[in-house]
Enzyme design. Structure first.
Site, short mmCIF file in Angstrom:
data_model
loop_
_atom_site.label_atom_id
_atom_site.label_comp_id
_atom_site.label_asym_id
_atom_site.label_seq_id
_atom_site.Cartn_x
_atom_site.Cartn_y
_atom_site.Cartn_z
N ASP A 60 8.05 -4.53 0.37
CA ASP A 60 7.85 -4.93 1.77
C ASP A 60 6.53 -5.64 2.06
O ASP A 60 6.20 -5.87 3.23
CB ASP A 60 7.98 -3.71 2.69
CG ASP A 60 6.98 -2.61 2.36
OD1 ASP A 60 6.30 -2.70 1.32
OD2 ASP A 60 6.88 -1.65 3.14
N GLU A 61 5.76 -6.00 1.04
CA GLU A 61 4.52 -6.71 1.33
C GLU A 61 4.13 -7.61 0.16
O GLU A 61 4.50 -7.36 -1.00
CB GLU A 61 3.38 -5.75 1.66
CG GLU A 61 3.01 -4.81 0.54
CD GLU A 61 1.81 -3.94 0.89
OE1 GLU A 61 0.84 -4.44 1.50
OE2 GLU A 61 1.84 -2.75 0.53
N ASP A 77 3.34 -8.17 5.74
CA ASP A 77 3.76 -6.78 5.61
C ASP A 77 4.92 -6.53 6.57
O ASP A 77 4.76 -6.64 7.79
CB ASP A 77 2.58 -5.86 5.94
CG ASP A 77 2.83 -4.41 5.57
OD1 ASP A 77 3.90 -4.11 5.02
OD2 ASP A 77 1.96 -3.56 5.84
#
Length: 357
Positions: free
Chosen positions: A106-107, A12
């Site tokens: 983003d993850e 993350d």
């Protein structure tokens, strides 16, 4: 391979959009930065850790963020730039495994049970990935290592920012004992309140109940709770999943009439809009979902030739669809949801964001 033998890493990126802005604009480093559009219905896309100290967080209304942190620097999102960095990070993941399941820009989950470089452990893989991300992008990422997706996602949040946390198979039960039930996927405020009515505040306390007891109170989701309380999550990492729909919904603490839902629908629409942009998507079809106090489910949908262009447009479409509900005005509703689907292809989505960023 048995699910218990998997080695899963959840990576993350830390305050991703805000961190990209601070990286690219040195004058923003150390400043409270809020990434958000202007406008009365804008929502926060991301907040730097400096801004989070004032209580600002993603999906919050920008108006509330300004009240909490008026001294913050507010910048509009640049999704093309964030997507470029996201592709760079996913390229790093691919050095270690082909089993990559992105959740948003983003993850992602990574199955590193067998890793390409032949590193000795999943912990070493996570350390190498984080180091390479820092070296190649100038950004930091946090990671969780565990035997399954459920535990790895919780673990990645444990030592944020720029942290690593490992849940070994032999430590799963000890890790879960004191974990607040709000950390369990699917346990929102309403579910948390229902669990607390049963005297359940931690996952350890949840684990003291049988599957039959939990199913009695929560239906099919009760069995899911039973498994998660024991650290069981059999879901594999599934690469290249096409997202079919992004939605936000809520169950009310007290049942409401249709004419009382305007603020609820505004909040859900802005949340759904923010989620689509986190995933880099732009949807043409809007779906309104309602559940009456008698558990009747109604849906209304609207499809446009072009993707929805702004959070405000999504709010207006949701309110228009509310007018298409023809049940008697005294009907009470216990749940509402807003969804976006029928997503544009990547090039069209990018053009749409350029127009309205």
């Amino acid at each position: 391979m048995a699910a218990s033998e998997r080695k899963i890493v959840h990576v993350d990126m830390d305050a991703f959009y805000a961190s990209v802005e601070q990286r690219d604009r040195p004058e923003l480093r150390g400043q409270p930065v809020v990434v958000a559009w202007t406008g009365p219905r804008s929502v926060v896309c991301a907040a730097s850790y400096e801004a989070r100290r004032f209580g600002v967080h993603s999906a919050m209304s920008a108006a509330r963020a300004r009240r909490l942190c008026p001294q913050a620097v507010y910048v509009p999102p640049d999704f093309e730039r964030y997507r470029a960095v996201s592709r760079q990070v996913r390229g790093i993941f691919a050095h270690y495994t082909d089993l990559i399941e992105p959740l948003s820009l983003d993850e992602a989950y990574l199955d590193v049970t067998f890793n390409k470089p032949g590193l000795a452990s999943a912990t070493e893989v996570a350390q190498a990935i984080r180091a390479q991300i820092r070296a190649e992008t100038g950004l930091t990422a946090s990671a969780g290592v565990a035997p399954n997706k459920f535990l790895s996602k919780i673990a990645s949040d444990w030592n944020k920012p720029d942290g690593l946390f490992v849940v070994k198979p032999s430590h799963v039960q000890a890790f879960l004992q004191a974990l607040p039930v709000r950390k369990v996927p699917g346990v929102g405020k309403v579910m948390q309140a229902r669990l607390q009515e049963l005297g359940i505040h931690t996952v350890g306390e949840l684990g003291q109940h049988t599957a039959a007891e939990l199913e009695l109170h929560f239906g099919r989701y009760g069995y899911r709770l039973y498994e998660l309380a024991r650290g069981i999550d059999r879901r594999p990492v599934e690469p290249d999943q096409a997202v079919q729909q992004v939605s936000a919904e809520t169950t009310f603490e007290i049942d409401l009439r249709l004419d009382q839902l305007e603020q609820v629908l505004e909040r859900l629409a802005t949340k759904a809009w923010e989620q689509t942009h986190r995933k880099g998507l732009a949807g043409r079809t809007v779906v309104l979902k309602l559940k009456t106090d008698r558990f009747r489910i109604l849906t209304r949908s609207h499809t446009q030739p072009q993707p929805v262009a702004s959070a405000q447009e999504l709010v207006e479409l949701a309110l228009d669809m509310r007018e298409r509900v023809t049940l008697p005005p005294y009907t009470l509703y216990r749940l509402a949801g807003i969804g976006l689907s029928n997503f544009a292809d990547e090039d069209e989505a990018g053009r749409q964001r350029d127009m309205f960023a």
